[in-house]
Enzyme design. Structure first.
Site, PDB file in Angstrom:
ATOM      1  N   LYS A   1       0.903  -1.152   0.011  1.00 16.10           N
ATOM      2  CA  LYS A   1       0.062   0.105   0.114  1.00 16.10           C
ATOM      3  C   LYS A   1       0.888   1.200  -0.011  1.00 16.10           C
ATOM      4  O   LYS A   1       2.011   1.152   0.464  1.00 16.10           O
ATOM      5  CB  LYS A   1      -0.859   0.089   1.241  1.00 16.10           C
ATOM      6  CG  LYS A   1      -1.921  -0.962   1.074  1.00 16.10           C
ATOM      7  CD  LYS A   1      -3.045  -0.702   0.222  1.00 16.10           C
ATOM      8  CE  LYS A   1      -4.299  -1.516   0.161  1.00 16.10           C
ATOM      9  NZ  LYS A   1      -5.272  -1.830   1.349  1.00 16.10           N
TER      10      LYS A   1
ATOM     11  N   ARG B   1      -4.307 -10.028   4.236  1.00 20.44           N
ATOM     12  CA  ARG B   1      -4.471 -10.135   3.018  1.00 20.44           C
ATOM     13  C   ARG B   1      -3.540  -9.588   2.196  1.00 20.44           C
ATOM     14  O   ARG B   1      -3.280  -8.368   2.029  1.00 20.44           O
ATOM     15  CB  ARG B   1      -5.800  -9.560   2.455  1.00 20.44           C
ATOM     16  CG  ARG B   1      -6.376  -9.471   0.900  1.00 20.44           C
ATOM     17  CD  ARG B   1      -7.528  -8.634   0.666  1.00 20.44           C
ATOM     18  NE  ARG B   1      -7.976  -8.864  -0.524  1.00 20.44           N
ATOM     19  CZ  ARG B   1      -7.404  -7.850  -1.604  1.00 20.44           C
ATOM     20  NH1 ARG B   1      -6.674  -6.879  -1.275  1.00 20.44           N
ATOM     21  NH2 ARG B   1      -7.955  -8.095  -2.858  1.00 20.44           N
TER      22      ARG B   1
END
Length: 287
Positions: A221, A255
């Site tokens: 991210k 995840r």
């Protein structure tokens, strides 16, 4: 224990969920698996590396991404689900905001619905989950991928995320979704600045007080890039660090794109945590 559509999944040891994006425009791996053969190879490799769930998605949720039609999304994911689910060693999760897509994937053998909208995008989604008995991931994301950057405004991010997660929980319960089927995801990077995402990771203990298992999705991210300057393809070490910190603060499902690295890191983190229950009484025990 997390109750899925046809099975129960133990959450200790921690569960790594491998990401399989069947999209041309996801932020770090769009178009990486264009054909069914490549998709099956990738999914099996993640399972062999220790993934205990495969999460398949047919619509990008990167910042600014546009919504795709139900037919297009089903067309992207259904061939894979139909080919992989019958003999899969691990349960499949479908990453979608749309009830019709979720229903098609569940009918084909998926076990979990991973709804990034927290049941707020499609009013029919909660009913599909309740009717099928699927596992459910409720994620926090104000707005949609198209406008979430503008919605990254909070007075106090942790209590606001918790409050909005309680709204999603209420929607699920009203539809008849059992608590034992629900996992909460605070939505790292979704309608959150880099600083917000760091605060959310640190504040996971507060979210845990709602009494549900916690999923985190820090993989590659932008907050890792903000901290390190690394581009998306070089953020594996940052992803590992975020997962270990999240585990220490109560998360049990992770995840990620890079399954093997995270599986190994969490195994060590869990071993260290377990060692705290055994006293070290002298130098002999350290040799």
């Amino acid at each position: 224990m997390w109750s899925l559509r046809t099975r129960d999944l133990p959450l200790d040891p921690p569960v790594v969920m491998g990401i399989l994006n069947l999209t041309p425009d996801s932020f770090s791996d769009g178009g990486a698996t264009p054909g069914l053969t490549e998709q099956l190879v990738r999914a099996r490799a993640m399972a062999e590396a220790g993934a205990r769930i495969i999460d398949v998605g047919g619509e990008s949720t990167r910042p600014g991404a546009a919504t795709v039609s139900v037919d297009e999304e089903i067309g992207r994911i259904l061939p894979f689900v139909q080919a992989f689910a019958p003999d899969s060693p691990v349960p499949l999760s479908v990453d979608t905001r749309k009830a019709a897509v979720a229903a098609a994937a569940l009918d084909a053998g998926a076990e979990i619905v991973n709804d990034v909208s927290g049941l707020r995008f499609d009013p029919g989604m909660a009913g599909v989950v309740a009717r099928t008995g699927a596992g459910l991931v409720l994620m926090h994301m104000p707005g949609t991928p198209a406008d979430m950057v503008e919605r990254a405004n909070y007075e106090d991010v942790i209590p606001e995320v918790i409050g909005e997660m309680e709204v999603s929980l209420a929607i699920a319960r009203r539809a008849g979704v059992e608590d034992r089927r629900i996992v909460l995801d605070p939505g790292i990077g979704f309608a959150k600045s880099a600083d917000h995402s760091l605060q959310v990771l640190y504040g996971l203990v507060g979210l845990g007080r709602l009494g549900f298992p916690i999923l985190v999705g820090p993989s590659r991210k932008s907050f890792i890039g903000a901290v390190t300057g690394a581009p998306a393809e070089d953020r594996i070490p940052g992803t590992v660090a975020a997962c270990v910190m999240a585990f220490e603060r109560g998360a049990s499902v992770f995840r990620v794109h890079d399954v093997g690295a995270v599986v190994q890191a969490l195994a060590v983190a869990r071993a260290v945590t377990g060692s705290a229950t055994r006293s070290v009484t002298g130098p002999e025990t350290l040799r």
